[in-house]
Structure formats: C-alpha cells, structure tokens
Design a protein around this motif. Structure first.
Motif, mmCIF file in Angstrom:
data_model
loop_
_atom_site.group_PDB
_atom_site.id
_atom_site.type_symbol
_atom_site.label_atom_id
_atom_site.label_comp_id
_atom_site.label_asym_id
_atom_site.label_seq_id
_atom_site.Cartn_x
_atom_site.Cartn_y
_atom_site.Cartn_z
ATOM 1 N N UNK A 108 94.885 71.597 52.218
ATOM 2 C CA UNK A 108 95.179 70.643 53.280
ATOM 3 C C UNK A 108 94.144 69.540 53.375
ATOM 4 N N UNK A 109 93.253 69.468 52.404
ATOM 5 C CA UNK A 109 92.196 68.456 52.464
ATOM 6 C C UNK A 109 92.760 67.054 52.347
ATOM 7 N N UNK A 110 93.852 66.910 51.607
ATOM 8 C CA UNK A 110 94.441 65.581 51.436
ATOM 9 C C UNK A 110 94.938 65.006 52.759
ATOM 10 N N UNK A 111 95.296 65.879 53.685
ATOM 11 C CA UNK A 111 95.829 65.437 54.981
ATOM 12 C C UNK A 111 94.753 65.217 56.039
ATOM 13 N N UNK A 112 93.602 65.840 55.865
ATOM 14 C CA UNK A 112 92.621 65.859 56.943
ATOM 15 C C UNK A 112 91.315 65.134 56.662
#
Length: 136
Positions: A108-112
């Motif tokens: 989920x790093x791409x979103x956060x």
C-alpha cells in the motif's frame, strides 16, 4: 518475485489494518537497520532525486546482491529497510527482474506516500537496478 524478508513484511502488513500502524512498522524497520558509517555517506553513495538525504552502497559477494543504506529522515530510513528486504541477498541476475512498483503496491506504499517520497523511492530503486546491471 520477492525475497523471504520482504514476504515477511508483506504478511505483517496484512495484519495491520490501519495505515498509521503500517507507517509505524516501516519506521521500526528503519530503526532496526544497522546504521551506515558516516565515512560512507559521501557524494558517490548519495541518491539524487530524494527530498531527504539517502545513501546506498551496493555490495556484491559472489553473485549475490546486497546493499547498505541510510537516510537522515526516519520514515525514509524505513523505506530503505523495506527496499533492503526486497533486494538484499538475491542473485544479482534477479535484481532486474524484481517488479518493485508491484511489490511495494502490495504494502500500500504507492497509495500512502507523498509524491516526493514516491519519487525518492523510485530514485533508490533506479540506483539499485543500475548497480546490479553494472555487476551482471
């Protein structure tokens, strides 16, 4: 295609429902990482394109890729630790086959991450890939 260490991080992230808990976990990964000697934090190891200061020093032993890294920002240091889990200890020939954006998306790093942090992660991945390509 991810290392066992990265798979452990991905499994931990599955159990952490809240992004703040995941963020704290990334910070803890960074704190647990061995610090880089100050003498190694030189222009040749500095990663351009990061808002924070980041250093990556590749090490290739035999045909195994590894690197030492550090940052002056606590969350970025954690991101260096995540990338180390993704790339550290894998065969040099496999480094270029790792789809870092897809693997990091599993966390989920791409979103956060802010756009600056995302650009910094991209710059770190490019540096890692470039060193592996030179060695291959």
């Amino acid at each position: 295609m991810a290392s066992e260490a990265f798979e452990e991080i991905a499994e931990t992230f599955e159990f952490l429902d809240d992004w703040e808990d995941r963020y704290r976990h990334v910070i803890e990964l960074g704190k647990a990482m061995e610090p880089m000697e100050e003498a190694l934090k030189v222009p040749a190891t500095k990663v351009d394109g990061c808002a924070s200061q980041v250093w990556i020093l590749p090490r290739i032993e035999g045909q195994t890729f590894d690197f030492q890294g550090d940052s002056d920002a606590i969350i970025v240091r954690g991101l260096v630790a995540v990338l180390h889990a993704l790339y550290g200890g894998i065969p040099v020939r496999d480094v270029l086959a790792v789809d870092a954006p897809a693997e990091l998306a599993r966390l989920g790093l791409d979103e956060h991450l802010s756009s600056q942090r995302s650009n910094g992660v991209r710059a770190m991945v490019e540096r890692i890939r470039a060193h592996a390509a030179e060695a291959a």
